[in-house]
Design a protein around this motif. Structure first.
Motif, PDB file in Angstrom:
ATOM      1  N   SER A  40      -7.972  19.318  -1.988  1.00 30.09           N
ATOM      2  CA  SER A  40      -6.871  18.407  -1.397  1.00 30.09           C
ATOM      3  C   SER A  40      -7.121  17.305  -2.360  1.00 30.09           C
ATOM      4  CB  SER A  40      -6.867  18.344   0.003  1.00 30.09           C
ATOM      5  OG  SER A  40      -5.935  17.201   0.205  1.00 30.09           O
ATOM      6  N   THR A  41      -6.013  16.138  -2.401  1.00 28.60           N
ATOM      7  CA  THR A  41      -5.919  15.161  -3.097  1.00 28.60           C
ATOM      8  C   THR A  41      -5.346  13.777  -2.326  1.00 28.60           C
ATOM      9  OG1 THR A  41      -6.127  16.150  -5.392  1.00 28.60           O
ATOM     10  CG2 THR A  41      -5.392  13.756  -5.208  1.00 28.60           C
ATOM     11  N   LEU A  42      -6.007  12.743  -1.977  1.00 31.37           N
ATOM     12  CA  LEU A  42      -5.325  11.554  -1.412  1.00 31.37           C
ATOM     13  C   LEU A  42      -5.297  10.613  -2.210  1.00 31.37           C
ATOM     14  CD1 LEU A  42      -4.578  10.352   1.504  1.00 31.37           C
ATOM     15  CD2 LEU A  42      -6.814   9.539   1.309  1.00 31.37           C
ATOM     16  N   GLN A  43      -4.280   9.816  -2.690  1.00 35.68           N
ATOM     17  CA  GLN A  43      -3.969   8.957  -3.633  1.00 35.68           C
ATOM     18  C   GLN A  43      -3.661   7.662  -2.871  1.00 35.68           C
ATOM     19  OE1 GLN A  43      -1.545   9.408  -7.217  1.00 35.68           O
ATOM     20  NE2 GLN A  43      -3.404   9.420  -8.297  1.00 35.68           N
ATOM     21  N   VAL A  44      -4.385   6.689  -3.195  1.00 32.10           N
ATOM     22  CA  VAL A  44      -3.917   5.416  -2.515  1.00 32.10           C
ATOM     23  C   VAL A  44      -3.371   4.316  -3.779  1.00 32.10           C
ATOM     24  CG1 VAL A  44      -4.729   3.406  -1.098  1.00 32.10           C
ATOM     25  CG2 VAL A  44      -5.521   5.685  -0.705  1.00 32.10           C
ATOM     26  N   ARG A  45      -2.330   3.524  -3.844  1.00 26.50           N
ATOM     27  CA  ARG A  45      -1.869   2.784  -4.879  1.00 26.50           C
ATOM     28  C   ARG A  45      -1.712   1.295  -4.269  1.00 26.50           C
ATOM     29  NH1 ARG A  45       1.179   7.468  -5.989  1.00 26.50           N
ATOM     30  NH2 ARG A  45       0.637   8.035  -8.159  1.00 26.50           N
ATOM     31  N   PHE A  46      -2.304   0.449  -4.874  1.00 26.46           N
ATOM     32  CA  PHE A  46      -1.889  -0.937  -4.602  1.00 26.46           C
ATOM     33  C   PHE A  46      -1.137  -1.686  -5.897  1.00 26.46           C
ATOM     34  CE2 PHE A  46      -5.843   0.213  -2.324  1.00 26.46           C
ATOM     35  CZ  PHE A  46      -5.481  -0.480  -1.097  1.00 26.46           C
ATOM     36  N   PRO A  47      -0.139  -2.601  -5.310  1.00 24.84           N
ATOM     37  CA  PRO A  47       0.395  -2.989  -6.759  1.00 24.84           C
ATOM     38  C   PRO A  47      -0.014  -4.356  -7.266  1.00 24.84           C
ATOM     39  CG  PRO A  47       1.421  -3.771  -4.533  1.00 24.84           C
ATOM     40  CD  PRO A  47       0.325  -2.803  -4.106  1.00 24.84           C
ATOM     41  N   GLY A  51      -4.148  -6.937 -11.715  1.00 29.90           N
ATOM     42  CA  GLY A  51      -3.491  -5.638 -11.867  1.00 29.90           C
ATOM     43  C   GLY A  51      -3.445  -4.810 -10.953  1.00 29.90           C
ATOM     44  N   PRO A  52      -2.757  -3.451 -10.923  1.00 33.72           N
ATOM     45  CA  PRO A  52      -2.700  -2.641  -9.978  1.00 33.72           C
ATOM     46  C   PRO A  52      -3.759  -1.797  -9.828  1.00 33.72           C
ATOM     47  CG  PRO A  52      -1.584  -1.804 -12.145  1.00 33.72           C
ATOM     48  CD  PRO A  52      -1.972  -3.263 -12.089  1.00 33.72           C
ATOM     49  N   LEU A  53      -4.042  -1.193  -8.748  1.00 31.58           N
ATOM     50  CA  LEU A  53      -5.108  -0.211  -8.458  1.00 31.58           C
ATOM     51  C   LEU A  53      -4.635   1.003  -8.003  1.00 31.58           C
ATOM     52  CD1 LEU A  53      -8.324   0.222  -8.471  1.00 31.58           C
ATOM     53  CD2 LEU A  53      -8.493  -0.504  -6.059  1.00 31.58           C
ATOM     54  N   GLU A 101     -10.147 -12.128  -5.247  1.00 33.89           N
ATOM     55  CA  GLU A 101     -11.447 -12.517  -5.656  1.00 33.89           C
ATOM     56  C   GLU A 101     -12.133 -11.410  -6.426  1.00 33.89           C
ATOM     57  OE1 GLU A 101     -14.324 -14.296  -3.065  1.00 33.89           O
ATOM     58  OE2 GLU A 101     -12.866 -15.838  -2.613  1.00 33.89           O
ATOM     59  N   GLY A 102     -11.101 -10.797  -7.392  1.00 40.66           N
ATOM     60  CA  GLY A 102     -11.457  -9.708  -8.228  1.00 40.66           C
ATOM     61  C   GLY A 102     -11.830  -8.296  -7.627  1.00 40.66           C
ATOM     62  N   SER A 103     -11.633  -8.060  -6.493  1.00 44.61           N
ATOM     63  CA  SER A 103     -11.894  -6.715  -5.749  1.00 44.61           C
ATOM     64  C   SER A 103     -10.672  -6.488  -4.845  1.00 44.61           C
ATOM     65  CB  SER A 103     -12.927  -6.775  -5.165  1.00 44.61           C
ATOM     66  OG  SER A 103     -13.074  -7.673  -4.292  1.00 44.61           O
ATOM     67  N   ILE A 104     -10.604  -5.085  -4.679  1.00 47.50           N
ATOM     68  CA  ILE A 104      -9.859  -4.468  -3.503  1.00 47.50           C
ATOM     69  C   ILE A 104     -10.462  -3.897  -2.440  1.00 47.50           C
ATOM     70  CG2 ILE A 104      -7.747  -3.092  -3.234  1.00 47.50           C
ATOM     71  CD1 ILE A 104      -6.510  -4.012  -5.724  1.00 47.50           C
ATOM     72  N   ARG A 105     -10.380  -4.039  -1.201  1.00 47.23           N
ATOM     73  CA  ARG A 105     -11.116  -3.318  -0.270  1.00 47.23           C
ATOM     74  C   ARG A 105     -10.110  -2.238   0.325  1.00 47.23           C
ATOM     75  NH1 ARG A 105     -15.512  -5.614   2.863  1.00 47.23           N
ATOM     76  NH2 ARG A 105     -14.147  -5.236   4.805  1.00 47.23           N
ATOM     77  N   LEU A 106     -10.427  -1.111   0.244  1.00 45.84           N
ATOM     78  CA  LEU A 106      -9.752   0.052   1.023  1.00 45.84           C
ATOM     79  C   LEU A 106     -10.368   0.552   2.128  1.00 45.84           C
ATOM     80  CD1 LEU A 106      -8.013   2.953  -1.216  1.00 45.84           C
ATOM     81  CD2 LEU A 106      -9.460   3.435   0.808  1.00 45.84           C
ATOM     82  N   SER A 107      -9.697   0.815   3.173  1.00 41.45           N
ATOM     83  CA  SER A 107     -10.317   1.388   4.412  1.00 41.45           C
ATOM     84  C   SER A 107      -9.792   2.678   4.863  1.00 41.45           C
ATOM     85  CB  SER A 107     -10.368   0.455   5.560  1.00 41.45           C
ATOM     86  OG  SER A 107      -9.165   0.220   6.076  1.00 41.45           O
ATOM     87  N   LEU A 144       0.875  -1.233   0.170  1.00 37.14           N
ATOM     88  CA  LEU A 144       0.004   0.091   0.042  1.00 37.14           C
ATOM     89  C   LEU A 144       0.856   1.325   0.016  1.00 37.14           C
ATOM     90  CD1 LEU A 144      -3.048   1.267   0.731  1.00 37.14           C
ATOM     91  CD2 LEU A 144      -2.162   1.067   2.860  1.00 37.14           C
ATOM     92  N   GLN A 145       0.474   1.976  -0.745  1.00 38.43           N
ATOM     93  CA  GLN A 145       1.149   3.608  -0.925  1.00 38.43           C
ATOM     94  C   GLN A 145       0.288   4.594  -1.018  1.00 38.43           C
ATOM     95  OE1 GLN A 145       4.406   3.925  -3.951  1.00 38.43           O
ATOM     96  NE2 GLN A 145       3.693   5.695  -4.270  1.00 38.43           N
ATOM     97  N   VAL A 146       0.438   5.539  -0.046  1.00 40.83           N
ATOM     98  CA  VAL A 146      -0.423   6.607  -0.071  1.00 40.83           C
ATOM     99  C   VAL A 146       0.167   8.117  -0.303  1.00 40.83           C
ATOM    100  CG1 VAL A 146      -2.107   8.009   1.283  1.00 40.83           C
ATOM    101  CG2 VAL A 146      -1.828   5.642   1.587  1.00 40.83           C
ATOM    102  N   ASP A 147      -0.109   8.830  -1.177  1.00 34.39           N
ATOM    103  CA  ASP A 147       0.222  10.143  -1.531  1.00 34.39           C
ATOM    104  C   ASP A 147      -0.592  11.244  -0.837  1.00 34.39           C
ATOM    105  OD1 ASP A 147       3.032   9.595  -3.008  1.00 34.39           O
ATOM    106  OD2 ASP A 147       1.585   8.531  -4.380  1.00 34.39           O
TER     107      ASP A 147
END
Length: 126
Positions: free
Chosen positions: A32-39, A89-91, A45-51, A18-21
């Motif tokens: 403001s911008t908050l950007q979260v990256r998952f590699p 893929g990444p998100l 199961e085809g999804s990513i959960r972000l909290s 997890l990477q957060v900018d």
């Protein structure tokens, strides 16, 4: 106060999943911008959960979330956004925010399905 090396921050989870900018300094009622990256390989199961901490989101007006989540649910003291991903893929998720808490410090915990959470801090100025 805006942009530049001192204004921008990046934090990566201890496991690297997890990477957060984000902006260290934000203007009350500004943008403001908050950007979260998952590699690649972060999906389950085809999804990513972000909290994200509900307190943090209560102190910000969420103007837009890109891409649109499939669902948003409350779990304890956080909101969980679920995003569909193709293959392995990444998100990258971008939150366009408008801080509305007044002067002070905002703190948040950001986590994910297969990622150790990270903490961020922002200074809100008038």
């Amino acid at each position: 106060w805006g942009g530049g090396a001192l204004g921008q921050a990046r934090v990566t989870g201890a496991d690297g999943r997890l990477q957060v900018d984000y902006d260290r300094f934000v203007r009350n009622l500004g943008e403001s911008t908050l950007q979260v990256r998952f590699p690649p390989g972060s999906a389950h199961e085809g999804s990513i959960r972000l909290s994200l901490s509900q307190d943090y989101l209560a102190d910000n007006e969420v103007m837009a979330t890109t891409p649109d989540p499939m669902s948003v649910t409350a779990e304890g003291d956080r909101l969980v956004y679920e995003f569909g991903v193709r293959g392995d893929g990444p998100l990258t998720v971008t939150f366009d925010l408008r801080p509305n808490s007044g002067l002070g410090v905002l703190e948040a915990t950001v986590g994910g399905t297969s990622a150790k959470p990270v903490r961020i801090r922002q200074l809100v100025y008038p």
